[in-house]
Design a protein around this motif. Structure first.
Motif, PDB file in Angstrom:
ATOM      1  N   SER A  39     -15.626 -25.666  -0.176  1.00 21.17           N
ATOM      2  CA  SER A  39     -16.707 -25.025  -0.929  1.00 21.17           C
ATOM      3  C   SER A  39     -16.147 -23.818  -1.674  1.00 21.17           C
ATOM      4  N   PRO A  40     -16.841 -23.310  -2.702  1.00 23.89           N
ATOM      5  CA  PRO A  40     -16.354 -22.119  -3.402  1.00 23.89           C
ATOM      6  C   PRO A  40     -16.115 -20.936  -2.468  1.00 23.89           C
ATOM      7  N   ALA A  41     -17.007 -20.727  -1.497  1.00 27.14           N
ATOM      8  CA  ALA A  41     -16.838 -19.598  -0.574  1.00 27.14           C
ATOM      9  C   ALA A  41     -15.582 -19.763   0.257  1.00 27.14           C
ATOM     10  N   MET A  42     -15.349 -20.968   0.790  1.00 27.17           N
ATOM     11  CA  MET A  42     -14.170 -21.199   1.622  1.00 27.17           C
ATOM     12  C   MET A  42     -12.892 -21.145   0.784  1.00 27.17           C
ATOM     13  N   ALA A  43     -12.967 -21.634  -0.460  1.00 31.51           N
ATOM     14  CA  ALA A  43     -11.805 -21.568  -1.343  1.00 31.51           C
ATOM     15  C   ALA A  43     -11.459 -20.120  -1.668  1.00 31.51           C
ATOM     16  N   ALA A  44     -12.478 -19.294  -1.936  1.00 33.03           N
ATOM     17  CA  ALA A  44     -12.237 -17.879  -2.226  1.00 33.03           C
ATOM     18  C   ALA A  44     -11.624 -17.175  -1.014  1.00 33.03           C
ATOM     19  N   ASP A  45     -12.142 -17.492   0.161  1.00 35.57           N
ATOM     20  CA  ASP A  45     -11.577 -16.911   1.389  1.00 35.57           C
ATOM     21  C   ASP A  45     -10.118 -17.319   1.559  1.00 35.57           C
ATOM     22  N   SER A  46      -9.820 -18.574   1.274  1.00 35.17           N
ATOM     23  CA  SER A  46      -8.453 -19.071   1.424  1.00 35.17           C
ATOM     24  C   SER A  46      -7.501 -18.367   0.456  1.00 35.17           C
ATOM     25  N   ILE A  47      -7.952 -18.147  -0.774  1.00 33.15           N
ATOM     26  CA  ILE A  47      -7.114 -17.448  -1.755  1.00 33.15           C
ATOM     27  C   ILE A  47      -6.789 -16.034  -1.285  1.00 33.15           C
ATOM     28  N   VAL A  48      -7.806 -15.307  -0.862  1.00 38.27           N
ATOM     29  CA  VAL A  48      -7.592 -13.917  -0.438  1.00 38.27           C
ATOM     30  C   VAL A  48      -6.691 -13.856   0.791  1.00 38.27           C
ATOM     31  N   SER A  49      -6.958 -14.712   1.781  1.00 38.99           N
ATOM     32  CA  SER A  49      -6.147 -14.670   3.007  1.00 38.99           C
ATOM     33  C   SER A  49      -4.705 -15.077   2.726  1.00 38.99           C
ATOM     34  N   SER A  50      -4.497 -16.035   1.834  1.00 36.16           N
ATOM     35  CA  SER A  50      -3.132 -16.456   1.507  1.00 36.16           C
ATOM     36  C   SER A  50      -2.359 -15.338   0.818  1.00 36.16           C
ATOM     37  N   VAL A  51      -3.023 -14.643  -0.092  1.00 30.14           N
ATOM     38  CA  VAL A  51      -2.369 -13.529  -0.787  1.00 30.14           C
ATOM     39  C   VAL A  51      -2.022 -12.411   0.188  1.00 30.14           C
ATOM     40  N   HIS A  76       1.647 -17.174 -10.515  1.00 35.12           N
ATOM     41  CA  HIS A  76       0.712 -18.156 -11.068  1.00 35.12           C
ATOM     42  C   HIS A  76       0.867 -19.526 -10.421  1.00 35.12           C
ATOM     43  N   GLU A  77       2.090 -19.989 -10.221  1.00 34.15           N
ATOM     44  CA  GLU A  77       2.308 -21.338  -9.678  1.00 34.15           C
ATOM     45  C   GLU A  77       1.741 -21.459  -8.272  1.00 34.15           C
ATOM     46  N   ALA A  78       1.974 -20.429  -7.443  1.00 38.94           N
ATOM     47  CA  ALA A  78       1.452 -20.471  -6.078  1.00 38.94           C
ATOM     48  C   ALA A  78      -0.065 -20.505  -6.084  1.00 38.94           C
ATOM     49  N   LEU A  79      -0.682 -19.775  -7.005  1.00 40.35           N
ATOM     50  CA  LEU A  79      -2.143 -19.774  -7.090  1.00 40.35           C
ATOM     51  C   LEU A  79      -2.658 -21.145  -7.511  1.00 40.35           C
ATOM     52  N   CYS A  80      -2.003 -21.771  -8.473  1.00 40.45           N
ATOM     53  CA  CYS A  80      -2.418 -23.115  -8.917  1.00 40.45           C
ATOM     54  C   CYS A  80      -2.261 -24.130  -7.788  1.00 40.45           C
ATOM     55  N   ASP A  81      -1.157 -24.067  -7.061  1.00 44.78           N
ATOM     56  CA  ASP A  81      -0.967 -24.980  -5.923  1.00 44.78           C
ATOM     57  C   ASP A  81      -2.051 -24.782  -4.874  1.00 44.78           C
ATOM     58  N   LEU A  82      -2.429 -23.519  -4.656  1.00 47.97           N
ATOM     59  CA  LEU A  82      -3.469 -23.212  -3.678  1.00 47.97           C
ATOM     60  C   LEU A  82      -4.817 -23.769  -4.128  1.00 47.97           C
ATOM     61  N   LEU A  83      -5.095 -23.697  -5.428  1.00 48.71           N
ATOM     62  CA  LEU A  83      -6.349 -24.268  -5.936  1.00 48.71           C
ATOM     63  C   LEU A  83      -6.396 -25.773  -5.714  1.00 48.71           C
ATOM     64  N   LYS A  84      -5.278 -26.442  -5.912  1.00 43.99           N
ATOM     65  CA  LYS A  84      -5.249 -27.892  -5.698  1.00 43.99           C
ATOM     66  C   LYS A  84      -5.468 -28.242  -4.231  1.00 43.99           C
ATOM     67  N   ARG A  85      -4.875 -27.439  -3.327  1.00 41.52           N
ATOM     68  CA  ARG A  85      -4.994 -27.737  -1.904  1.00 41.52           C
ATOM     69  C   ARG A  85      -6.403 -27.470  -1.376  1.00 41.52           C
ATOM     70  N   THR A  86      -7.120 -26.582  -2.051  1.00 40.27           N
ATOM     71  CA  THR A  86      -8.459 -26.208  -1.562  1.00 40.27           C
ATOM     72  C   THR A  86      -9.582 -26.811  -2.407  1.00 40.27           C
ATOM     73  N   ALA A  94     -19.014 -18.209  -5.726  1.00 40.07           N
ATOM     74  CA  ALA A  94     -18.681 -17.319  -4.611  1.00 40.07           C
ATOM     75  C   ALA A  94     -17.689 -16.282  -5.107  1.00 40.07           C
ATOM     76  N   ALA A  95     -17.829 -15.078  -4.602  1.00 40.70           N
ATOM     77  CA  ALA A  95     -16.927 -13.993  -5.004  1.00 40.70           C
ATOM     78  C   ALA A  95     -16.389 -13.292  -3.761  1.00 40.70           C
ATOM     79  N   ARG A  96     -15.153 -12.836  -3.868  1.00 36.08           N
ATOM     80  CA  ARG A  96     -14.551 -12.047  -2.796  1.00 36.08           C
ATOM     81  C   ARG A  96     -13.896 -10.810  -3.412  1.00 36.08           C
ATOM     82  N   TYR A  97     -14.149  -9.662  -2.774  1.00 30.67           N
ATOM     83  CA  TYR A  97     -13.680  -8.368  -3.295  1.00 30.67           C
ATOM     84  C   TYR A  97     -13.068  -7.590  -2.131  1.00 30.67           C
ATOM     85  N   VAL A  98     -11.753  -7.295  -2.227  1.00 34.27           N
ATOM     86  CA  VAL A  98     -11.047  -6.564  -1.166  1.00 34.27           C
ATOM     87  C   VAL A  98     -10.351  -5.363  -1.813  1.00 34.27           C
TER      88      VAL A  98
END
Length: 475
Positions: A430-442, A416-426, A254-258
């Protein structure tokens, strides 16, 4: 003086007092605009001084004000001196209009010098008839000179909008200069007529207002056209990005582009996409907006030209670098490319000055970094490939630096640390939901977007046989 006489003077001078206040306000607004622009604009500065002093002169010249200071020795000098001071910004304004001939500039600077001399003499020794007559003769001569020159230059067809605007302003100046000549001629004629010169200045300001309004409408139309073109460019750029990743037995992507603006310099692509192989590219062009978007299109073409070596990331990036060299107008590109093969069970990765790939395995995040020099910058750049074994359940995340460098109100990066923590929590999403979560968190972290955001999430989900081994071929 009686109250009736005071009222008579007031009613007679009311139009000039009103015009004086209006001209002064125009000068103040013009000066404020010049300051807000934060760059020196001599034309605007001299116009602001000219308008403000012209309005102030109308007030000081009013008999109503003279009644308030009947015995003052300073007031007559100020009133007379202001008539000469106003020559300075007036002719500097004419010069700033861009007088093309040397003789016109010489006349303008001569009038500026005369204004300085007459004003200084008046403040030091008081006013004298010879000063007034000298001033009137000089103004009549110089104004007539400019009037003739402006009339001579006004012939001919005008097609350029800016030239047309200047022609309108020039006609306003002609009216004002004509009134100035007439008003100064009155000094030598034995008749008394109402002061008409301020109304000539009104005509000049009217032409300026007309040109400003027309320029605003023209800029609005140009802005609308640019926005329409940017919208078309946005749709075109989105069309060059791949659609959803095809159904695969081994991979889910899954990819997200903003983009930060209508068009941007981030890019992702699926170079290979089948049941057993996947090649994922992510790139980030320096800068923003249309230039970066155009180069991003070139990056996609350069990547497509290397499809034959897609299984070798180092050769893939080297080929892209050769294709882009000399074609990016000194803008560079960071990129990362990963080739995944379910039959060999290998992850092959190479990058060009790009943030590292993140591998989430068994709840732990590992950085995979194999960086060479940025693309399109150095002909001698070389790249190497990092090879790792794949395990079922692996999640690979690729991203651009807009993710890491998103900053909050305090200026702190997402990091970097916040991104790694976010990957662990998600990790269970699914890849699509994880990608959405990363973008919305940022975006929640930063509040405002200062860079393009792009993220790719890939899960390795091979089919497993009875013994728990990934199948090497289709069933």
């Amino acid at each position: 003086m009686s109250a009736e006489e005071v009222l008579h003077v007031f009613y007679r001078d009311a139009p000039y007092l009103f015009l004086g206040a209006a001209f002064t306000a125009v000068g103040i607004v013009s000066a404020a605009f010049a300051v807000l622009r934060r760059q020196r604009d001599s034309l605007l500065i001299f116009f602001a001084l000219f308008a403000a002093l012209y309005g102030l002169r109308l007030w000081i010249s009013s008999p109503l004000l003279a009644m308030a200071v009947p015995s003052s020795t300073i007031y007559p000098r100020v009133r007379a001196g202001l008539n000469y001071i106003i020559l300075i910004p007036a002719f500097l304004f004419f010069i700033s209009l861009g007088l093309p001939r040397r003789i016109e500039r010489v006349v303008g600077y001569a009038m500026v010098g005369l204004g300085c001399v007459l004003a200084s003499a008046t403040f030091l020794f008081g006013d004298a008839v010879v000063y007034e007559r000298t001033n009137s003769l000089a103004v009549i001569s110089a104004s007539t000179f400019f009037l003739i020159r402006f009339m001579a230059d006004s012939s001919g067809e005008i097609k350029d909008p800016e030239a047309a605007d200047f022609a309108v302003i020039r006609w306003g100046l002609l009216i004002f200069v004509a009134f100035v000549v007439w008003q100064n001629l009155m000094e030598f004629l034995p008749i008394s007529l109402p002061q008409l010169e301020p109304f000539g200045f009104v005509a000049f300001l009217g032409t300026l207002g007309f040109v400003a309004a027309r320029s605003t409408l023209r800029r609005d139309q140009q802005l609308k056209e640019i926005q329409n073109e940017l919208e078309v460019a946005r749709r075109i750029q989105l069309s060059i990005l791949p659609s959803e990743f095809p159904v695969s037995m081994s991979f889910r992507v899954a990819a997200r582009y903003v983009p930060m603006s209508s068009v941007a310099g981030d890019l992702y692509d699926y170079i290979i996409a089948d049941d057993h192989q996947v090649g994922l590219l992510i790139a980030d062009v320096s800068g923003h907006g249309v230039p970066a978007a155009l180069i991003a299109s070139m990056v996609k073409l350069a990547a497509a030209s290397q499809r034959a070596v897609a299984a070798d990331p180092s050769r893939f990036l080297s080929g892209m670098n050769s294709a882009l060299m000399g074609n990016t107008q000194n803008q560079f590109v960071t990129a990362a490319y990963v080739h995944l093969n379910s039959e060999s069970g290998e992850l092959r990765y190479s990058a060009a000055a790009h943030p590292p790939l993140l591998l989430l395995r068994s709840g732990r995040v590992t950085q995979i970094e194999e960086n060479g020099l940025m693309l399109a910058a150095f002909t001698f750049a070389s790249y190497s490939t990092a090879v790792h074994k794949l395990e079922a359940g692996d999640r690979m995340v690729m991203y651009t630096d807009g993710i890491l460098e998103a900053s909050n109100a305090a200026g702190d990066f997402f990091g970097h640390e916040a991104l790694c923590d976010l990957l662990k929590r998600t990790r269970d999403l699914s890849p699509a939901m994880a990608a959405d979560s990363i973008v919305s968190s940022v975006r929640q972290w930063s509040g405002k977007q200062d860079d393009d955001l792009t993220v790719l999430v890939c899960d390795y989900t091979p089919r497993i046989d009875e013994c728990g081994t990934a199948l090497r071929s289709r069933c």
